[in-house]
Design a protein around this motif. Sequence first.
Motif, PDB file in Angstrom:
ATOM      1  N   UNK A   1       0.948  -1.159  -0.035  1.00 55.71           N
ATOM      2  CA  UNK A   1      -0.165   0.060   0.232  1.00 55.71           C
ATOM      3  C   UNK A   1       0.711   1.292  -0.056  1.00 55.71           C
ATOM      4  N   UNK A   2       0.407   1.972   1.032  1.00 59.81           N
ATOM      5  CA  UNK A   2       1.208   3.423   0.789  1.00 59.81           C
ATOM      6  C   UNK A   2       2.692   3.787   1.550  1.00 59.81           C
ATOM      7  N   UNK A   3       3.221   2.375   1.942  1.00 54.93           N
ATOM      8  CA  UNK A   3       4.755   2.519   2.385  1.00 54.93           C
ATOM      9  C   UNK A   3       5.810   3.025   1.242  1.00 54.93           C
ATOM     10  N   UNK A   4       6.692   3.929   1.622  1.00 56.05           N
ATOM     11  CA  UNK A   4       7.156   4.471   0.507  1.00 56.05           C
ATOM     12  C   UNK A   4       8.350   3.349  -0.142  1.00 56.05           C
ATOM     13  N   UNK A   5       8.491   2.680   0.859  1.00 51.57           N
ATOM     14  CA  UNK A   5       9.270   1.428   0.418  1.00 51.57           C
ATOM     15  C   UNK A   5       8.605   0.271  -0.042  1.00 51.57           C
TER      16      UNK A   5
END
Length: 798
Positions: A647-651
């Motif tokens: 989802x929205x984790x930068x990694x």
Amino acid sequence: MRLGQFVTEGGVQVRVWGETDVLVVSTPIPGVLRVRLAPQARANGLGFPRLTEKRSFALHPDLPEPERLSVQEDGETLQISGGGLTLQLNRSSGAWRVTGGQDGGPERELASVLDWSGDAPTARPAMTAERFNLRRSRLSVAAPEGAAYLGFGERVGPLDKRGMQLTFWNTDCYPHHTDTDPLYISVPFTTVVQGGLAHGIFVDETWRMTADVARTNPYALDFASAGPELDVYVLAGPRPADVLRRFADLTGHAPMPPLWALGAAQSRWGYRTADDLRAVIAGYRERNLPLDSVYIDIEYMDAFKVWTVNRAGFPDLKAFVKEAAKEGVKLVPIIDPGIKLEAGYDVYEEALKNDYLVRTARGDVLVGEVWPDPAVFPDFTRPEVVAWWAGRHKLFTDAGIQGQWNDMNEPACFSLAQPRETEGKTLPYDALHGSRSHLEMHNAYANPMSQASRAGYAKYSPEIRPWIISRAGYAGIQRHATVWTGDNAATWSHLALSLPMIGGLGLSGIPFAAADVGGFGGDTTGELLARWYQTAVGYPFLRNHSAQGTVDQEPWRFGEPYTSVIHAALELRYRLLPHLYTLAHLASQTGLPVLRPLALHHAADETALRTDSQYLLGYGLMVAPVMAAGHRGRQVYLPAGRWAAVFNLAEFGAVHDGPAHVTAEAPLHTLPLYLKAGEALPLTEPAAHTTQARWPRVTWLAHLGETGFVGQLYEDAGDGPLEGRSTRLIGDREAGRLSIRREAEGAASLPEQRETLHIIGLEPVREVQGAASFSYEDGVLRLTLPARWEEVTVTWVE
Ligand code: GLC
């Protein structure tokens, strides 16, 4: 000898007795042994030596025929076996132990009862003479070193209740803190985990009770009840999930909720009129924020009189229900048990005429104060009162209402016209429910009240799945209603507390519990509200609720960046709905909660067992919200397995090997989420509100494991009968090749569905067969699947 004689009754029950005590063994379902202990039964008038039939508020009313028992006598030892478990009773001392192994678990000791004893009343049940001996019957179970005690209903504190003193006495308690005990719900059931193996202990007593969980004596779990008996169940594991399944089989499964109840809900004690609610709905729609329901608090009633509607604020309830439905919004009104004492008010007059009310020890109708003042209380412990209350629901069903909020049902009572000894703001110990004391019936009160609600909807709106939430409850409440954690506060500590509380309720047989998002009491802030919405992405239901007099806390009240962060959290919630709905279905089938403490699936991992600031949404999706002011990251514990940031984790796509603590960068807009290798999640697109649980577009998000992956999806009309279809997505991996197919079960025909599949964890792809199109970028393969696809194969360079 303490228990000299015994008899086997009907092959399914063994009764053992001595001078004063009685012990009765049976096996209600495989893997569960019931031991009814009646110390001092002779003096207590319990039908010595044969105990009287007991009515349980916890047990499923239609349990199958009990398992057969066999008995071996060896001197002073009696060995009673049935349903895969064995009880060994030392007839001299009365001590007993239960051993067994079920479902592949090793043969081992589950519970060892060191002692049980009781007091005979000094005078005949005249409660006044007895002055409430709250420790009338006692039971001491060995507490092995290192064992963790999960569950025990609604509790603050860590997931493991070891070292705590717990009281079972449903209490309207505002505000509660990180040490407050008791709260609104009593479930005397614990899952004991030791060395990775689990078993359960359930004491089915509604009487006021306490449990000392290896606190005073570090080697004993001690129960003390105000009642004359202790009705003990030992449940086999070996995994916590097995214990929960057996508890659900014993006390009943939670019914499948309607899909709309899993969508976003808005509530506030302070919306007074239909116009207020209209404005709230418009506020959501103008900002394109998803919304499925609005809860209506006490102001809709006429002078707080239950089963009335104040016509000034709600001139036409039925028309308003229709109007809201056009916006895709359902209404969920509150109902409190307290009835206003007012001559000529039909609900009061009927209850009085038919003798449906709780009475004082002297026999007068008991009068107290709740929102209505003076108020009287229906005695739901009697079936005729349940039937009468069920009939009252016609007011709602005629208006098209499909959900209900049962509150103040501990029951809460702010003051009494005839003060007597009591505990917390409720009815006196010696109030009478028919011939039974409140001391015995207090904890049970909310169950039959919600049973009445369910019966009301079943009678007048049999085509829908009613959504009923209750504040109070006893074991088995899940058959009738789900619960919320009552009046929390808009503080960071309450946000953090919500996870062990909901998790603990899930481990107590209540799979759909949730906490008020944003906090009920006190003023919330933009950051707290935003982080709360992120935390609640996987709450079994998601309701923003607050008290009157606090700042408004609808998602847009704090401006940017908060509104956008909340918008994103709500959209993520709606994307996850196919997964959430599948988990809800699984919960109704297996008793496994939607929001799962790590302990449930990683019982042998001591760190996971005690981690309660994160949760699993199902088996393989780890949710690790930031729950502290100003923090822009956190430590996350990942148990054994490979976990991909999703989802929205930068990694996004980065893979971590557990067990490990990792650092998640989590600026305000980020909710750290990780998907376990081997898992596939069904997702859909966000929408303004739910419609059907037949998703026109499904995206599977899969994380390739060593043998491939598995995903599950349950679909149906989203309401009404359970005529659904379960699909398993199976990816089989073998030597550089992945073949993907699906297996479907169930009758429902599905409309054309557009499916895509995103796979994380693949090496550069060489060839794809059977997909309509694909792309491969940064380790993620994106496949579009053709209509009615059967098999897709992917090969790569190893
Ligand atoms: C109780 C409920 C709360 C509700 C209020 C007014 O405090 O727990 O949710 O808003 O009563 O009805």
